[in-house]
Motif scaffolding. Structure first.
Motif, mmCIF file in Angstrom:
data_model
loop_
_atom_site.group_PDB
_atom_site.id
_atom_site.type_symbol
_atom_site.label_atom_id
_atom_site.label_comp_id
_atom_site.label_asym_id
_atom_site.label_seq_id
_atom_site.Cartn_x
_atom_site.Cartn_y
_atom_site.Cartn_z
ATOM 1 N N CYS A 208 0.859 -1.180 0.000
ATOM 2 C CA CYS A 208 0.000 0.000 0.000
ATOM 3 C C CYS A 208 0.898 1.234 0.000
ATOM 4 O O CYS A 208 1.798 1.347 0.832
ATOM 5 C CB CYS A 208 -0.890 0.016 1.249
ATOM 6 S SG CYS A 208 -1.814 -1.523 1.489
ATOM 7 N N ASP A 209 0.643 2.158 -0.929
ATOM 8 C CA ASP A 209 1.501 3.333 -1.047
ATOM 9 C C ASP A 209 0.722 4.486 -1.666
ATOM 10 O O ASP A 209 -0.320 4.290 -2.302
ATOM 11 C CB ASP A 209 2.714 3.011 -1.925
ATOM 12 C CG ASP A 209 3.880 3.977 -1.761
ATOM 13 O OD1 ASP A 209 3.792 4.913 -0.933
ATOM 14 O OD2 ASP A 209 4.889 3.794 -2.460
ATOM 15 N N ALA A 210 1.246 5.679 -1.464
ATOM 16 C CA ALA A 210 0.730 6.862 -2.146
ATOM 17 C C ALA A 210 1.380 6.915 -3.525
ATOM 18 O O ALA A 210 2.507 6.442 -3.703
ATOM 19 C CB ALA A 210 1.083 8.114 -1.342
ATOM 20 N N CYS A 211 0.671 7.462 -4.506
ATOM 21 C CA CYS A 211 1.232 7.518 -5.855
ATOM 22 C C CYS A 211 0.708 8.748 -6.596
ATOM 23 O O CYS A 211 -0.229 9.405 -6.150
ATOM 24 C CB CYS A 211 0.889 6.254 -6.630
ATOM 25 S SG CYS A 211 -0.868 6.013 -6.963
ATOM 26 N N ARG A 212 1.351 9.018 -7.702
ATOM 27 C CA ARG A 212 0.910 10.084 -8.610
ATOM 28 C C ARG A 212 0.893 9.506 -10.022
ATOM 29 O O ARG A 212 1.932 9.343 -10.635
ATOM 30 C CB ARG A 212 1.869 11.273 -8.537
ATOM 31 C CG ARG A 212 1.833 11.995 -7.229
ATOM 32 C CD ARG A 212 2.737 13.232 -7.284
ATOM 33 N NE ARG A 212 2.746 13.891 -6.006
ATOM 34 C CZ ARG A 212 3.815 13.964 -5.211
ATOM 35 N NH1 ARG A 212 4.947 13.428 -5.574
ATOM 36 N NH2 ARG A 212 3.734 14.586 -4.068
ATOM 37 N N GLY A 213 -0.308 9.208 -10.479
ATOM 38 C CA GLY A 213 -0.433 8.590 -11.792
ATOM 39 C C GLY A 213 -1.287 9.379 -12.766
ATOM 40 O O GLY A 213 -1.610 8.899 -13.831
ATOM 41 N N GLY A 214 -1.683 10.580 -12.388
ATOM 42 C CA GLY A 214 -2.463 11.411 -13.283
ATOM 43 C C GLY A 214 -3.961 11.367 -13.056
ATOM 44 O O GLY A 214 -4.711 12.069 -13.732
ATOM 45 N N SER A 215 -4.417 10.565 -12.121
ATOM 46 C CA SER A 215 -5.846 10.505 -11.801
ATOM 47 C C SER A 215 -6.158 11.533 -10.720
ATOM 48 O O SER A 215 -5.254 12.068 -10.084
ATOM 49 C CB SER A 215 -6.215 9.104 -11.306
ATOM 50 O OG SER A 215 -6.011 8.155 -12.322
ATOM 51 N N PRO A 216 -7.441 11.795 -10.470
ATOM 52 C CA PRO A 216 -7.809 12.745 -9.412
ATOM 53 C C PRO A 216 -7.294 12.315 -8.037
ATOM 54 O O PRO A 216 -7.201 11.122 -7.751
ATOM 55 C CB PRO A 216 -9.344 12.744 -9.441
ATOM 56 C CG PRO A 216 -9.705 12.271 -10.807
ATOM 57 C CD PRO A 216 -8.616 11.310 -11.208
ATOM 58 N N VAL A 217 -6.978 13.293 -7.211
ATOM 59 C CA VAL A 217 -6.507 13.030 -5.856
ATOM 60 C C VAL A 217 -7.556 12.195 -5.116
ATOM 61 O O VAL A 217 -8.745 12.475 -5.187
ATOM 62 C CB VAL A 217 -6.223 14.351 -5.103
ATOM 63 C CG1 VAL A 217 -5.911 14.093 -3.635
ATOM 64 C CG2 VAL A 217 -5.085 15.106 -5.769
ATOM 65 N N GLY A 218 -7.075 11.151 -4.433
ATOM 66 C CA GLY A 218 -7.964 10.251 -3.702
ATOM 67 C C GLY A 218 -8.373 9.017 -4.494
ATOM 68 O O GLY A 218 -8.950 8.090 -3.929
ATOM 69 N N SER A 219 -8.069 8.991 -5.792
ATOM 70 C CA SER A 219 -8.388 7.809 -6.598
ATOM 71 C C SER A 219 -7.602 6.609 -6.096
ATOM 72 O O SER A 219 -6.466 6.741 -5.645
ATOM 73 C CB SER A 219 -8.023 8.034 -8.067
ATOM 74 O OG SER A 219 -8.773 9.081 -8.622
ATOM 75 N N VAL A 220 -8.220 5.446 -6.180
ATOM 76 C CA VAL A 220 -7.590 4.214 -5.716
ATOM 77 C C VAL A 220 -7.249 3.352 -6.930
ATOM 78 O O VAL A 220 -8.060 3.187 -7.837
ATOM 79 C CB VAL A 220 -8.532 3.447 -4.760
ATOM 80 C CG1 VAL A 220 -7.920 2.120 -4.340
ATOM 81 C CG2 VAL A 220 -8.857 4.303 -3.538
ATOM 82 N N HIS A 221 -6.039 2.813 -6.918
ATOM 83 C CA HIS A 221 -5.578 1.934 -7.995
ATOM 84 C C HIS A 221 -5.199 0.577 -7.417
ATOM 85 O O HIS A 221 -4.739 0.480 -6.285
ATOM 86 C CB HIS A 221 -4.338 2.521 -8.679
ATOM 87 C CG HIS A 221 -4.534 3.895 -9.203
ATOM 88 N ND1 HIS A 221 -5.210 4.157 -10.375
ATOM 89 C CD2 HIS A 221 -4.152 5.103 -8.709
ATOM 90 C CE1 HIS A 221 -5.226 5.469 -10.585
ATOM 91 N NE2 HIS A 221 -4.592 6.062 -9.586
#
Length: 159
Positions: free
Chosen positions: A61-74
């Protein structure tokens, strides 16, 4: 003999703003009493190499930046090239995909590896986690619990 229902859960993060997402997911899972979980908190992905056990499934489980809206879950299942498109939070010396590849080469990687990421924006030292990321953390926790319940029920049915 290993218990096939055991699971390793790793929370990656730091105490800085939204970078707490991975740790918060793991804290919430612990509060829910996920009794089969062997839990680890790490600041960097390479710390995974110190305690991984290839006998048990791994959830990261980690925080990420993938271009989706903040709070989106991947959710990703390793191996996948999709992780190369994601910027992982913090100042990791070795990015998560590199650590997982190395663990695989060393024979330390479990057969099942699931990565959960929550989209973040800022990791400002001293800040609290944002409400949008907190909501994403809750969604991730719900999804992980549902998925793990399904996996356990399938294993019990086949025992």
């Amino acid at each position: 003999m290993t218990d096939s229902r055991q699971i390793q859960v790793a929370g990656l993060g730091s105490p800085h703003g939204d970078d707490q997402a991975g740790w918060e997911i793991v804290r919430a899972l612990e509060k829910r009493g996920l009794s089969q979980a062997m839990v680890h908190y790490s600041r960097t992905p390479d710390d995974l190499l110190n305690w991984l056990d290839p006998a048990y499934p791994l959830v990261i489980c980690d925080a990420c930046r993938g271009g989706s809206p903040v709070g989106s879950v991947h959710r990703w299942q390793w191996p996948t090239t999709e992780l190369d498109q994601v910027n992982w939070s913090g100042t990791h010396q070795i990015a998560l995909p590199g650590v997982l590849s190395l663990a695989e080469e060393l024979g330390q990687l479990p057969e099942l590896v699931i990565i959960w990421g929550v989209e973040i924006s800022e990791t400002i030292p001293g800040d609290a986690i944002s409400s949008k990321v907190s909501a994403g953390v809750e969604r991730a926790v719900e999804s992980i619990c549902r998925e793990w319940d399904v996996i356990r029920s399938l294993e019990v049915d086949h025992a």
